[in-house]
Scaffold this active site. Structure first.
Site, mmCIF file in Angstrom:
data_model
loop_
_atom_site.group_PDB
_atom_site.id
_atom_site.type_symbol
_atom_site.label_atom_id
_atom_site.label_comp_id
_atom_site.label_asym_id
_atom_site.label_seq_id
_atom_site.Cartn_x
_atom_site.Cartn_y
_atom_site.Cartn_z
ATOM 1 N N GLY A 131 18.879 -38.729 -31.467
ATOM 2 C CA GLY A 131 19.339 -40.114 -31.567
ATOM 3 C C GLY A 131 19.387 -40.699 -30.167
ATOM 4 O O GLY A 131 18.383 -41.207 -29.662
ATOM 5 N N ILE A 157 15.802 -45.438 -40.350
ATOM 6 C CA ILE A 157 14.659 -46.304 -40.042
ATOM 7 C C ILE A 157 14.804 -47.646 -40.770
ATOM 8 O O ILE A 157 14.645 -47.731 -41.991
ATOM 9 C CB ILE A 157 13.314 -45.619 -40.404
ATOM 10 C CG1 ILE A 157 13.193 -44.274 -39.678
ATOM 11 C CG2 ILE A 157 12.138 -46.539 -40.081
ATOM 12 C CD1 ILE A 157 13.276 -44.330 -38.153
ATOM 13 N N GLU A 363 19.578 -49.720 -31.660
ATOM 14 C CA GLU A 363 18.715 -49.952 -30.474
ATOM 15 C C GLU A 363 19.363 -49.376 -29.206
ATOM 16 O O GLU A 363 19.278 -49.957 -28.118
ATOM 17 C CB GLU A 363 18.334 -51.425 -30.348
ATOM 18 C CG GLU A 363 17.417 -51.795 -31.501
ATOM 19 C CD GLU A 363 16.532 -52.992 -31.279
ATOM 20 O OE1 GLU A 363 16.103 -53.233 -30.139
ATOM 21 O OE2 GLU A 363 16.241 -53.664 -32.276
HETATM 22 N N1 COS Z 1 10.802 -47.775 -18.578
HETATM 23 C C1 COS Z 1 9.829 -46.967 -18.126
HETATM 24 N N2 COS Z 1 10.007 -45.627 -17.961
HETATM 25 C C2 COS Z 1 11.207 -45.114 -18.262
HETATM 26 C C3 COS Z 1 12.270 -45.914 -18.734
HETATM 27 C C4 COS Z 1 12.031 -47.302 -18.868
HETATM 28 N N3 COS Z 1 12.980 -48.135 -19.292
HETATM 29 N N4 COS Z 1 13.356 -45.139 -18.953
HETATM 30 C C5 COS Z 1 12.980 -43.885 -18.635
HETATM 31 N N5 COS Z 1 11.692 -43.884 -18.210
HETATM 32 C C6 COS Z 1 10.913 -42.723 -17.758
HETATM 33 C C7 COS Z 1 11.568 -42.091 -16.542
HETATM 34 O O1 COS Z 1 11.124 -42.677 -15.348
HETATM 35 C C8 COS Z 1 11.130 -40.650 -16.653
HETATM 36 O O2 COS Z 1 9.811 -40.534 -16.175
HETATM 37 P P1 COS Z 1 9.319 -39.160 -15.466
HETATM 38 O O3 COS Z 1 9.348 -38.136 -16.549
HETATM 39 O O4 COS Z 1 7.961 -39.485 -14.979
HETATM 40 O O5 COS Z 1 10.314 -38.894 -14.384
HETATM 41 C C9 COS Z 1 11.075 -40.420 -18.159
HETATM 42 O O6 COS Z 1 10.936 -41.705 -18.764
HETATM 43 C C10 COS Z 1 12.334 -39.743 -18.672
HETATM 44 O O7 COS Z 1 13.412 -40.585 -18.334
HETATM 45 P P2 COS Z 1 14.909 -40.073 -18.185
HETATM 46 O O8 COS Z 1 14.914 -38.842 -17.331
HETATM 47 O O9 COS Z 1 15.756 -41.223 -17.767
HETATM 48 O O10 COS Z 1 15.233 -39.661 -19.690
HETATM 49 P P3 COS Z 1 16.586 -39.166 -20.309
HETATM 50 O O11 COS Z 1 16.193 -38.233 -21.382
HETATM 51 O O12 COS Z 1 17.541 -38.729 -19.263
HETATM 52 O O13 COS Z 1 17.280 -40.447 -20.947
HETATM 53 C C11 COS Z 1 17.640 -42.486 -22.090
HETATM 54 C C12 COS Z 1 16.736 -41.632 -21.212
HETATM 55 C C13 COS Z 1 19.000 -41.935 -22.346
HETATM 56 C C14 COS Z 1 17.770 -43.813 -21.383
HETATM 57 C C15 COS Z 1 16.837 -42.613 -23.406
HETATM 58 O O14 COS Z 1 16.763 -41.365 -24.057
HETATM 59 C C16 COS Z 1 17.389 -43.642 -24.340
HETATM 60 O O15 COS Z 1 17.214 -44.844 -24.152
HETATM 61 N N6 COS Z 1 18.012 -43.187 -25.448
HETATM 62 C C17 COS Z 1 18.453 -44.057 -26.485
HETATM 63 C C18 COS Z 1 17.379 -44.172 -27.504
HETATM 64 C C19 COS Z 1 17.585 -45.376 -28.357
HETATM 65 O O16 COS Z 1 17.830 -46.467 -27.888
HETATM 66 N N7 COS Z 1 17.451 -45.186 -29.642
HETATM 67 C C20 COS Z 1 17.602 -46.265 -30.550
HETATM 68 C C21 COS Z 1 16.722 -46.021 -31.683
HETATM 69 S S1 COS Z 1 15.382 -47.011 -31.716
HETATM 70 S S2 COS Z 1 16.072 -48.539 -32.715
#
Ligand code: COS
Length: 383
Positions: A131, A157, A363
């Site tokens: 999630g 979904i 989201e």
């Molecule tokens: N734009 C572009 N690239 C991004 C990014 C963004 N907004 N956010 C992360 N990245 C990239 C990072 O730069 C990193 O790249 P590298 O592997 O080359 O270093 C990669 O993606 C992994 O990023 P990160 O280490 O930040 O990932 P994490 O797993 O620590 O966490 C979060 C990322 C928590 C921000 C992400 O998992 C998230 O948004 N989770 C929530 C998901 C969500 O909103 N779900 C809702 C369901 S859809 S309705």
């Protein structure tokens, strides 16, 4: 110089969506909320007006709305009914990976038909064990010849049961984790897609939310978006784009609650005068109005940055977090002004409060928004 004025077209769009919310959504909101049903008749009208495809570029038959335009209509539509708003704007969420990362051919093939007849789309990222930690998903898409074979399941979904196309995130290289994730366009008619149970939700009950199963779903290789391994970036960039409209929905829900509370407070007489004349009520309303305005400004700033092509992950997260947090706060306070009546289903307040809650969760939960914001504000920390 900062300019907060809307263009003539934006004012017309705002008025048109407000009128649609007042005439088509509000009068039907309670019926669909109680029936826990998809609001097909309202969606037919929404399609005719163009709300279902408003973010699809004009060259593919859509409305070509900018990000600022999108947040303007999001506020109005969510003020009408957050559940119906979700049905409409999840289309925009699911189209975003195609709009931003698809080829011209993919856009013509998958977006244009949606502008010709009422259709829905769904964004398939979340799984039972993935999630907030979206990078840990397990669904696989293994290449075989000129096809990918998708196996796995997705949960929560929105539009999943009514969609014609899905934006699906799956691992093409499972050993690489999030960096081995790819994004695909999948047609509903592809054999092996099984729609699971429809969720019985607390709010947004006019929207459809299901579990989805992919069992040996064969997708043509040409349906891959961008390149293999780009899936996580596509998902994150999409969410950067679609979180500000969720903040706008929070503003809309909060505004609707405040407007109902003002109307009620001016006519409800207690101890010989309208309750609006008591400072306890009027100060609550002053606080609501201020927080709604502050949230709207965060939302508009994030949308403006998107339209300028500026990086806006932090600003979108702020807009989403604050807009939905104040929606929860304002609906709770507005319900309190209604007293016992606010708690009854005969009045709109309890629905607004239930609807506000989901905006803090979907989201990306508001805890994830705080994570995104704090990572950027604090920067790297030496351990
Ligand atoms: N734009 C572009 N690239 C991004 C990014 C963004 N907004 N956010 C992360 N990245 C990239 C990072 O730069 C990193 O790249 P590298 O592997 O080359 O270093 C990669 O993606 C992994 O990023 P990160 O280490 O930040 O990932 P994490 O797993 O620590 O966490 C979060 C990322 C928590 C921000 C992400 O998992 C998230 O948004 N989770 C929530 C998901 C969500 O909103 N779900 C809702 C369901 S859809 S309705």
């Amino acid at each position: 110089m900062i300019d907060f004025s809307l263009t003539e077209e934006q004012i017309a769009l705002q008025e048109m969506s407000r009128e649609f919310a007042e005439k088509e959504m509000k009068p039907n909101a309670s019926k669909y909320d109680k029936g826990d049903e998809f609001s097909e008749d309202v969606m037919k009208k929404a399609f005719e007006v163009g709300f279902l495809t408003c973010t699809i570029p004009k060259e593919y038959g859509g409305g070509g709305l900018s990000d600022v335009d999108t947040v303007i209509i999001s506020e109005e539509l969510a003020a009408g009914c957050a559940g119906m708003y979700t049905t409409m704007m999840v289309n925009a969420l699911a189209y975003t990976p195609i709009i931003r990362f698809g080829t011209d051919e993919q856009k013509k093939k998958y977006l244009t038909p949606h502008t010709e007849k009422m259709s829905f789309a769904a964004f398939c990222l979340t799984e039972r064990e993935a999630g907030s930690d979206a990078g840990s998903l397990k669904t696989k898409a293994i290449k075989q010849g000129d096809e990918y074979i998708i196996n796995g399941s997705k949960c929560f979904i929105s539009n999943g049961g009514i969609a014609d196309i899905y934006s699906v995130f799956a691992l093409t290289d499972p050993g690489k984790g999030a960096r081995g994730m790819s994004a695909f366009i999948v047609s509903r008619e592809t054999p092996g897609i099984i729609i699971g149970k429809e969720e019985d939700k607390m709010g947004h009950r006019a929207s459809n939310t299901v579990e989805l199963f992919f069992e040996d779903v064969r997708v043509p290789a040409e349906n891959l978006l961008a390149k293999e391994g780009m899936g996580f970036i596509i998902a994150m960039r999409t969410l950067d784009h679609t979180r500000a409209p969720v903040g706008a929905a929070g503003v809309g829900v909060a505004r609707a609650a405040m407007e109902y509370a003002i109307e009620y407070a001016k006519t409800r007489i207690q101890f010989g005068k309208p309750v609006a004349l008591y400072q306890n009520t009027s100060f609550k309303i002053a606080q609501m109005a201020t927080e709604i305005d502050a949230a709207r400004q965060l939302v508009w700033r994030a949308a403006w940055m998107m339209d300028q092509g500026k990086p806006c992950g932090k600003e979108s997260a702020m807009a989403k977090m604050y807009g939905s947090d104040i929606a929860m706060k304002v609906t709770t306070e507005a319900l309190q002004i209604f007293g016992g009546y606010g708690y009854m289903k005969d009045y709109p307040m309890e629905k607004l409060m239930r609807d506000a809650k989901l905006l803090q969760i979907y989201e990306g939960t508001n805890e994830i928004q705080r994570l995104v914001i704090s990572r950027e504000v604090i920067g790297p920390i030496k351990k």
